[in-house]
Design a protein around this motif. Sequence first.
Motif, PDB file in Angstrom:
ATOM      1  N   HIS A 151       3.427  58.279 -40.196  1.00 54.30           N
ATOM      2  CA  HIS A 151       2.880  59.192 -41.259  1.00 54.30           C
ATOM      3  C   HIS A 151       2.239  60.447 -40.617  1.00 54.30           C
ATOM      4  O   HIS A 151       1.240  60.857 -41.556  1.00 54.30           O
ATOM      5  CB  HIS A 151       2.037  58.522 -42.245  1.00 54.30           C
ATOM      6  CG  HIS A 151       2.899  57.349 -42.811  1.00 54.30           C
ATOM      7  ND1 HIS A 151       3.065  56.252 -42.405  1.00 54.30           N
ATOM      8  CD2 HIS A 151       3.349  57.337 -43.898  1.00 54.30           C
ATOM      9  CE1 HIS A 151       3.575  55.481 -43.012  1.00 54.30           C
ATOM     10  NE2 HIS A 151       3.893  56.044 -44.007  1.00 54.30           N
ATOM     11  N   TRP A 152       2.527  61.007 -39.535  1.00 52.72           N
ATOM     12  CA  TRP A 152       1.760  61.901 -38.669  1.00 52.72           C
ATOM     13  C   TRP A 152       1.621  63.436 -39.613  1.00 52.72           C
ATOM     14  O   TRP A 152       0.543  63.991 -39.643  1.00 52.72           O
ATOM     15  CB  TRP A 152       2.077  62.163 -37.537  1.00 52.72           C
ATOM     16  CG  TRP A 152       1.877  61.124 -36.578  1.00 52.72           C
ATOM     17  CD1 TRP A 152       2.480  60.378 -35.889  1.00 52.72           C
ATOM     18  CD2 TRP A 152       0.277  60.815 -36.152  1.00 52.72           C
ATOM     19  NE1 TRP A 152       1.659  59.271 -35.074  1.00 52.72           N
ATOM     20  CE2 TRP A 152       0.280  59.762 -35.201  1.00 52.72           C
ATOM     21  CE3 TRP A 152      -0.789  61.387 -36.523  1.00 52.72           C
ATOM     22  CZ2 TRP A 152      -0.689  59.064 -34.886  1.00 52.72           C
ATOM     23  CZ3 TRP A 152      -2.117  60.983 -35.876  1.00 52.72           C
ATOM     24  CH2 TRP A 152      -2.023  59.613 -35.105  1.00 52.72           C
ATOM     25  N   ALA A 196      -5.248  56.241 -31.928  1.00 52.52           N
ATOM     26  CA  ALA A 196      -4.066  56.350 -32.824  1.00 52.52           C
ATOM     27  C   ALA A 196      -3.144  54.871 -32.822  1.00 52.52           C
ATOM     28  O   ALA A 196      -2.138  54.797 -33.620  1.00 52.52           O
ATOM     29  CB  ALA A 196      -2.986  57.356 -32.175  1.00 52.52           C
ATOM     30  N   GLY A 197      -3.863  53.848 -32.424  1.00 52.13           N
ATOM     31  CA  GLY A 197      -3.066  52.528 -32.443  1.00 52.13           C
ATOM     32  C   GLY A 197      -1.604  52.709 -32.048  1.00 52.13           C
ATOM     33  O   GLY A 197      -1.402  53.206 -30.915  1.00 52.13           O
ATOM     34  N   ASP A 198      -0.757  51.821 -32.790  1.00 52.14           N
ATOM     35  CA  ASP A 198       0.499  51.978 -32.333  1.00 52.14           C
ATOM     36  C   ASP A 198       1.365  52.805 -33.432  1.00 52.14           C
ATOM     37  O   ASP A 198       2.328  52.620 -33.655  1.00 52.14           O
ATOM     38  CB  ASP A 198       1.146  50.777 -32.171  1.00 52.14           C
ATOM     39  CG  ASP A 198       0.914  50.131 -30.960  1.00 52.14           C
ATOM     40  OD1 ASP A 198       0.282  50.758 -29.757  1.00 52.14           O
ATOM     41  OD2 ASP A 198       1.731  48.890 -30.572  1.00 52.14           O
ATOM     42  N   HIS A 199       0.718  53.619 -34.138  1.00 51.21           N
ATOM     43  CA  HIS A 199       1.301  54.775 -35.254  1.00 51.21           C
ATOM     44  C   HIS A 199       2.452  55.354 -34.917  1.00 51.21           C
ATOM     45  O   HIS A 199       2.105  56.659 -34.494  1.00 51.21           O
ATOM     46  CB  HIS A 199       0.319  55.466 -36.077  1.00 51.21           C
ATOM     47  CG  HIS A 199       0.491  55.905 -37.532  1.00 51.21           C
ATOM     48  ND1 HIS A 199       0.353  55.165 -38.489  1.00 51.21           N
ATOM     49  CD2 HIS A 199       1.500  57.040 -37.780  1.00 51.21           C
ATOM     50  CE1 HIS A 199       0.931  55.815 -39.662  1.00 51.21           C
ATOM     51  NE2 HIS A 199       1.470  56.782 -39.289  1.00 51.21           N
ATOM     52  N   ALA A 200       3.555  54.906 -34.700  1.00 51.16           N
ATOM     53  CA  ALA A 200       4.545  55.858 -34.158  1.00 51.16           C
ATOM     54  C   ALA A 200       5.985  55.076 -34.576  1.00 51.16           C
ATOM     55  O   ALA A 200       6.030  54.003 -35.374  1.00 51.16           O
ATOM     56  CB  ALA A 200       4.676  55.409 -32.704  1.00 51.16           C
ATOM     57  N   GLY A 201       7.195  55.775 -34.395  1.00 50.67           N
ATOM     58  CA  GLY A 201       8.368  55.352 -34.703  1.00 50.67           C
ATOM     59  C   GLY A 201       8.901  55.761 -36.106  1.00 50.67           C
ATOM     60  O   GLY A 201       8.099  56.409 -36.872  1.00 50.67           O
ATOM     61  N   GLU A 202      10.027  55.327 -36.651  1.00 55.32           N
ATOM     62  CA  GLU A 202      10.602  55.405 -37.961  1.00 55.32           C
ATOM     63  C   GLU A 202       9.651  54.962 -38.884  1.00 55.32           C
ATOM     64  O   GLU A 202       8.974  53.959 -39.016  1.00 55.32           O
ATOM     65  CB  GLU A 202      11.858  54.712 -38.087  1.00 55.32           C
ATOM     66  CG  GLU A 202      12.619  55.438 -39.417  1.00 55.32           C
ATOM     67  CD  GLU A 202      13.810  54.606 -39.688  1.00 55.32           C
ATOM     68  OE1 GLU A 202      14.545  54.718 -40.671  1.00 55.32           O
ATOM     69  OE2 GLU A 202      14.074  53.915 -38.790  1.00 55.32           O
ATOM     70  N   GLY A 203       9.343  56.086 -39.999  1.00 56.38           N
ATOM     71  CA  GLY A 203       8.313  55.684 -41.075  1.00 56.38           C
ATOM     72  C   GLY A 203       6.983  56.165 -40.827  1.00 56.38           C
ATOM     73  O   GLY A 203       6.185  55.805 -41.585  1.00 56.38           O
ATOM     74  N   ARG A 247     -11.454  56.280 -40.817  1.00 54.67           N
ATOM     75  CA  ARG A 247     -10.087  55.934 -40.770  1.00 54.67           C
ATOM     76  C   ARG A 247      -9.298  57.269 -41.707  1.00 54.67           C
ATOM     77  O   ARG A 247      -9.676  57.369 -42.702  1.00 54.67           O
ATOM     78  CB  ARG A 247      -9.576  54.488 -41.531  1.00 54.67           C
ATOM     79  CG  ARG A 247      -8.382  53.911 -41.643  1.00 54.67           C
ATOM     80  CD  ARG A 247      -8.108  52.741 -42.341  1.00 54.67           C
ATOM     81  NE  ARG A 247      -8.121  52.934 -43.875  1.00 54.67           N
ATOM     82  CZ  ARG A 247      -9.205  52.455 -44.677  1.00 54.67           C
ATOM     83  NH1 ARG A 247     -10.496  51.939 -44.131  1.00 54.67           N
ATOM     84  NH2 ARG A 247      -9.258  52.965 -45.870  1.00 54.67           N
ATOM     85  N   VAL A 248      -8.175  57.476 -40.766  1.00 56.05           N
ATOM     86  CA  VAL A 248      -7.455  58.552 -41.450  1.00 56.05           C
ATOM     87  C   VAL A 248      -6.051  58.062 -41.851  1.00 56.05           C
ATOM     88  O   VAL A 248      -5.283  58.763 -42.526  1.00 56.05           O
ATOM     89  CB  VAL A 248      -7.166  59.891 -40.639  1.00 56.05           C
ATOM     90  CG1 VAL A 248      -8.575  60.297 -40.299  1.00 56.05           C
ATOM     91  CG2 VAL A 248      -6.634  59.492 -39.286  1.00 56.05           C
ATOM     92  N   TYR A 249      -5.594  56.761 -41.678  1.00 51.54           N
ATOM     93  CA  TYR A 249      -4.518  56.142 -42.025  1.00 51.54           C
ATOM     94  C   TYR A 249      -4.879  54.576 -42.063  1.00 51.54           C
ATOM     95  O   TYR A 249      -5.127  54.219 -41.012  1.00 51.54           O
ATOM     96  CB  TYR A 249      -3.117  56.641 -41.252  1.00 51.54           C
ATOM     97  CG  TYR A 249      -2.088  55.694 -41.970  1.00 51.54           C
ATOM     98  CD1 TYR A 249      -1.421  56.585 -42.979  1.00 51.54           C
ATOM     99  CD2 TYR A 249      -1.644  54.636 -41.689  1.00 51.54           C
ATOM    100  CE1 TYR A 249      -0.336  55.907 -43.705  1.00 51.54           C
ATOM    101  CE2 TYR A 249      -0.580  53.899 -42.396  1.00 51.54           C
ATOM    102  CZ  TYR A 249      -0.012  54.735 -43.125  1.00 51.54           C
ATOM    103  OH  TYR A 249       1.049  53.823 -43.893  1.00 51.54           O
ATOM    104  N   PRO A 250      -4.289  54.048 -43.120  1.00 54.52           N
ATOM    105  CA  PRO A 250      -4.147  54.349 -44.382  1.00 54.52           C
ATOM    106  C   PRO A 250      -5.203  54.786 -45.306  1.00 54.52           C
ATOM    107  O   PRO A 250      -6.500  54.087 -45.154  1.00 54.52           O
ATOM    108  CB  PRO A 250      -3.550  53.039 -44.970  1.00 54.52           C
ATOM    109  CG  PRO A 250      -3.957  51.941 -44.481  1.00 54.52           C
ATOM    110  CD  PRO A 250      -4.583  52.433 -42.985  1.00 54.52           C
TER     111      PRO A 250
END
Length: 344
Positions: free
Chosen positions: A252-253, A243-250, A165-168
């Motif tokens: 952390h890329w 990447a799951g749904d890791h997107a949008g405002e906020g 896991r690289v986030y969180p």
Amino acid sequence: MTTLVHSTPVRVDVLDVGQGSCAIIRTGDGVTVIDGGARREYAVRTDPVTWLRENGITRIDDLILTHLHRDHVQGLVALAKAVPVLRAHLPYPEIPEPAMSDVWRESFRPDAHVDSPDGQIQSLREFAELTRILRAGGTTLRPFSPASDPTVWTTSGPDGFSLERVYPVAGDTVTTPGLVAALAEISPERAQTIEGTAATTALIHEISEQANAESGVFILHRVGTTAHAPTSANHPGGALIFAGDHAGEGSHWEAIHARDSAGLLRDALWILPHHGGDDGPSPEWLAKREPRALLASANTDHALLNAEYWARLRAVTGVAVRGTHDTSPVLIENTGPGITLRFG
């Protein structure tokens, strides 16, 4: 962290689940499922339960939910009902079914749009159902957080692999687990009141709004190229990014990239965040990572909605996006050594 005994090649299948995403990783020692898609009625698609049975899989060793949206959690509920699960890696604490007023229940529609109050609370009802099924089945629940071990498993030997896991991870701040815990504290009695319903509605809206930006991100890579290893110009590349749904405002890329000392994001195969949505990383940002492949778990509607973004990705990165919606299962040829990736 689980250490698997034998070093074996890895096979990854990214299924065409219509709405949502589902990836299945197999080594000679175990089966990992990352997300489960939405329920079958949403689209003509591959059903993960049927797929597991057809491929002779009778147990899931590690089940991972990246975040709390219905097109990721619903299919996991069905899988947990169908086969034993040894370990479950979940982004939130275990909760009971959220309390609702009688008035709300009378008009409640579980199939309502995901962004409506009914759709938002249904996601949490399904998460509560998932944890209840897993607990009853003897699954070890492993909620993940910035403080928990980021390594899901690793295979031994010089040619082994690791799912990490690289986030969180340590240093990240997440808010959704606390919001989910706060929702569980609203009692059935309070839920009957106007104030209680308003509090519930506010919490489920905030959880839904934050879920994508705090979605878990996982990377499958060769052992020896961990996120904590020194940078090496000779790393083999070909890591696979879920990447799951890791997107949008906020999202952390930038932070994920800043701590990528091993360069795992470079020359990687990307399962693009949020089904290849245009709220993901910019084409220019991805071009700097020199992607080996850009893949999207997307139905036809999502593909049409994001056609302009996909065209920009191709123009800027030189890599065309392949979606699960428009292909029969195909082998992706340019994977890293020791990995087989079937997509669609």
